[in-house]
Design an enzyme around this catalytic site. Structure first.
Site, short mmCIF file in Angstrom:
data_model
loop_
_atom_site.label_atom_id
_atom_site.label_comp_id
_atom_site.label_asym_id
_atom_site.label_seq_id
_atom_site.Cartn_x
_atom_site.Cartn_y
_atom_site.Cartn_z
CE LYS A 50 -3.43 2.17 2.86
NZ LYS A 50 -4.39 2.04 3.85
CG ASP A 65 -5.89 7.37 4.22
OD1 ASP A 65 -6.58 8.63 4.07
OD2 ASP A 65 -6.08 6.84 5.03
CE LYS A 101 -6.88 8.33 7.84
NZ LYS A 101 -8.05 7.31 8.36
CG ASP A 155 -2.27 4.99 4.42
OD1 ASP A 155 -2.86 3.95 5.52
OD2 ASP A 155 -3.12 5.53 4.61
CG ASP A 215 -10.47 7.77 5.58
OD1 ASP A 215 -9.31 7.67 5.44
OD2 ASP A 215 -10.22 7.69 6.93
CD GLU A 267 -7.19 5.40 2.16
OE1 GLU A 267 -7.83 4.92 3.01
OE2 GLU A 267 -5.71 4.94 2.50
NE ARG A 295 -11.55 -1.00 2.26
CZ ARG A 295 -11.87 -1.13 3.99
NH1 ARG A 295 -13.41 -1.78 4.23
NH2 ARG A 295 -11.38 -1.08 5.23
N1 BES Z 1 -4.79 4.17 6.55
C1 BES Z 1 -6.55 4.05 7.29
C2 BES Z 1 -5.93 2.93 8.35
C3 BES Z 1 -4.55 2.72 9.03
C4 BES Z 1 -5.67 3.59 11.12
C5 BES Z 1 -3.77 3.09 9.31
C6 BES Z 1 -4.06 3.48 11.82
C7 BES Z 1 -2.67 2.79 9.95
C8 BES Z 1 -3.36 3.47 11.19
C9 BES Z 1 -7.11 3.89 6.25
O1 BES Z 1 -6.72 4.25 4.85
C10 BES Z 1 -8.38 3.93 6.81
O2 BES Z 1 -9.15 5.37 6.73
N2 BES Z 1 -9.44 3.51 7.10
C11 BES Z 1 -10.49 3.45 7.65
C12 BES Z 1 -11.58 2.75 6.83
C13 BES Z 1 -12.80 3.14 7.46
C14 BES Z 1 -13.00 4.43 6.35
C15 BES Z 1 -13.62 2.17 6.94
C16 BES Z 1 -10.30 3.21 9.02
O3 BES Z 1 -9.56 2.02 9.75
O4 BES Z 1 -10.88 4.08 10.34
ZN ZN Z 2 -5.18 4.76 4.12
MN MN Z 3 -7.96 6.29 4.89
#
Ligand code: BES
Ligand code: ZN
Ligand code: MN
Length: 501
Positions: free
Chosen positions: A271, A276, A283, A294, A353, A355, A357
């Site tokens: 990734k 992000d 966020k 990220d 967010d 993103e 996947r």
């Molecule tokens: N990059 C984040 C996940 C993340 C969170 C990485 C904390 C490292 C530390 C990912 O892109 C994300 O934002 N995921 C969301 C998914 C949700 C919107 C379904 C999440 O985990 O809140």
């Molecule tokens: Zn992310």
């Molecule tokens: Mn994200």
């Protein structure tokens, strides 16, 4: 390289601390007697009582020796059992390096005069742990002019020197490659862009003696190919997205070897979101503070290719990174938009967010064009994985039982924490959209690490595949151990390298 192996009698250098490994109190006591200093003996016995030192794993005594022979001896307990407690050695090494640094020593000597410890395995353990422990991210600090710590490993005789030297060089390189990944992840998104990832990949390819080649696809090429999911994430980014494809081809007898018996084709997907923000599904400020991390999966993939360029492997490897920022803008993808992924499936994007996947889906589909036997992706994919396993443990989801076993075993050998999570078929329903094939966030908020893994699964269909959610350990808010300070950890470099061999 600041790590060398030397032939040196125990405690023969006066002004550097010596580190000795012991399995019991009696062993440590015997070594103290060798020092021949009455005051050191008294001090040692005092410390033994105070710390209940018994030579167990994770016990340590720092003994100042005010004599003309040695200044300081550090005893590291590794426990009185026959199987080597590798993690106790690593943490002991990490603590010793810290003590030497804090006391402004320029040199630290690990004593392997004890033949039980004079092995290739032990040399490697010490070297990698010391290389990781020495790491500091100083790019944005004023120089402090402190000379870096030199490390010597003292061996009893020259028998081990040849094999030992090779082992130390490789173990150091593994540590250094991990530290490269840490540098990339620690560097803020202002300075670490998709283009900088391309630069790093270019340098790796250039120094590979022709074994690593690089191709890069820009926005128009990716759009042309039909990477609608990846391009949806990149839509809001002013900085140009770059799709990076590295290929390692093994060399034998000086010739590139496309196919030989037992040789596999392995695809690593990292990734590569260089920042992000969440996109339009922005966020909150707190959640954004560490989001330069990220692209940790991408950093790990680059580090593996650096090692491949240096040491090779018998398999063919492909590395794929769909690099981009995830930013809000008037060009950004909107919640509710439907896009078509590279495999022809449609995705309703309900949360910009989620993103990772989307970028991984297209990268995995693209990877399949090269007929890999195995695909492994590494991704800081979900906060839910951190909720499930905590900050130190990565989640493993895979369709291949044998691969699962191999990866768990490799991780455990190198001291990276990895734990299996299920790809529960019933939960796959949660990723189905009412107006498209899939939705990018599930219909309920439970088991978010699993539904993210399940989202990726159909894109990897037909190929043995493993997904590592490294959101927890890739970027640590507090130290992961005495040898892995807080910040980027380079998670996965050691596990994947171990697995490859
Ligand atoms: N990059 C984040 C996940 C993340 C969170 C990485 C904390 C490292 C530390 C990912 O892109 C994300 O934002 N995921 C969301 C998914 C949700 C919107 C379904 C999440 O985990 O809140
Ligand atoms: Zn992310
Ligand atoms: Mn994200």
């Amino acid at each position: 390289m600041d790590i060398t192996i030397v032939k040196k009698l125990r405690y023969s250098t006066a002004n550097s601390p010596w580190v000795s490994f012991v399995k019991s109190l009696a062993e440590a006591r015997k070594l103290v007697q060798e020092l021949g200093s009455a005051s050191a003996q008294t001090r040692f016995e005092h410390l033994v009582v105070a710390t209940k030192f018994a030579g167990n794993a994770n016990q340590m005594i720092v003994l100042p020796v005010s004599s003309e022979t040695v200044e300081m001896v550090i005893f590291i307990g590794i426990g009185n059992i026959s199987s080597l407690q590798a993690e106790a050695v690593r943490t002991g090494v990490g603590s010793a390096v810290k003590i030497a640094q804090h006391n402004y020593y320029h040199e630290l000597i690990f004593d392997l005069n004890d033949r039980r410890f004079a092995t290739v395995n032990f040399l490697q353990l010490i070297t990698t742990a010391a290389t990781l422990a020495q790491y500091q991210f100083t790019k944005y600090k004023q120089p402090d002019n402190n000379p870096s710590l030199k490390i010597e490993i003292a061996l009893p005789d020259s028998k081990l020197f040849l094999a030992g030297k090779k082992a130390v060089i490789q173990a150091y390189a593994v540590g250094a490659a991990t530290n490269l990944a840490r540098d990339l992840v620690n560097t803020p998104a202002l300075d670490l862009t998709p283009d900088s990832l391309v630069n790093t990949a270019t340098i790796i390819a250039q120094s590979s003696n022709g074994t690593v080649t690089l191709s890069v696809l820009d926005r128009s090429a990716c759009t042309e190919l039909g990477m609608g999911a990846y391009m949806a994430v990149a839509a809001g980014a002013e900085r140009e997205p770059k799709f990076i494809h590295l290929t390692y081809t093994p060399k034998s007898a000086g010739k590139l070897q496309k196919k030989s018996p037992g040789q596999k084709t392995i695809a690593l997907v990292g990734k590569g979101i260089t920042f992000d923000s969440g996109g339009l599904s922005l966020k909150p400020s707190d959640g954004m503070m560490t989001m330069k991390c990220d692209m940790a999966g991408a950093a790990t993939v680059l580090a593996i290719f650096k090692l491949l360029a240096e040491f090779g492997a018998k398999h063919t490897l492909h590395g794929f990174i769909a690099a981009t920022e995830n930013m809000p803008s008037s060009k950004a993808i909107r919640p509710g938009d439907v896009v078509t992924a590279l495999n022809g499936k449609t995705i309703e994007i309900l949360n910009t967010d989620a993103e990772g996947r989307l970028t991984l889906a297209d990268a995995i589909t693209y990877a399949k064009k090269f007929n890999p036997d195995t695909i492994i992706d590494l991704a800081t994919l979900t906060g839910a994985c951190v909720v499930a396993l905590g900050e130190e443990i990565a989640g493993l989801m895979t369709t291949d039982k044998a691969l699962s076993k191999e990866l768990l075993q490799s991780a455990s050998l190198v001291g990276e924490k990895l734990w299996p999570l299920p790809l529960e078929p019933r939960y796959a329903e949660l990723n189905k959209s009412s107006i498209a094939d899939y939705r990018n966030i599930p219909t309920n908020r439970y088991g978010g690490a699993l539904t993210a893994g399940l989202f990726l699964q159909p894109f990897a269909e037909g190929v043995s595949w493993a997904h590592l959610d490294i959101a927890g350990p890739a970027f640590a808010e507090k130290p992961l151990s005495s040898y892995l300070d807080k910040g980027a950890s380079g998670y996965g470099v050691r596990t994947i390298w171990e697995w490859l061999h």
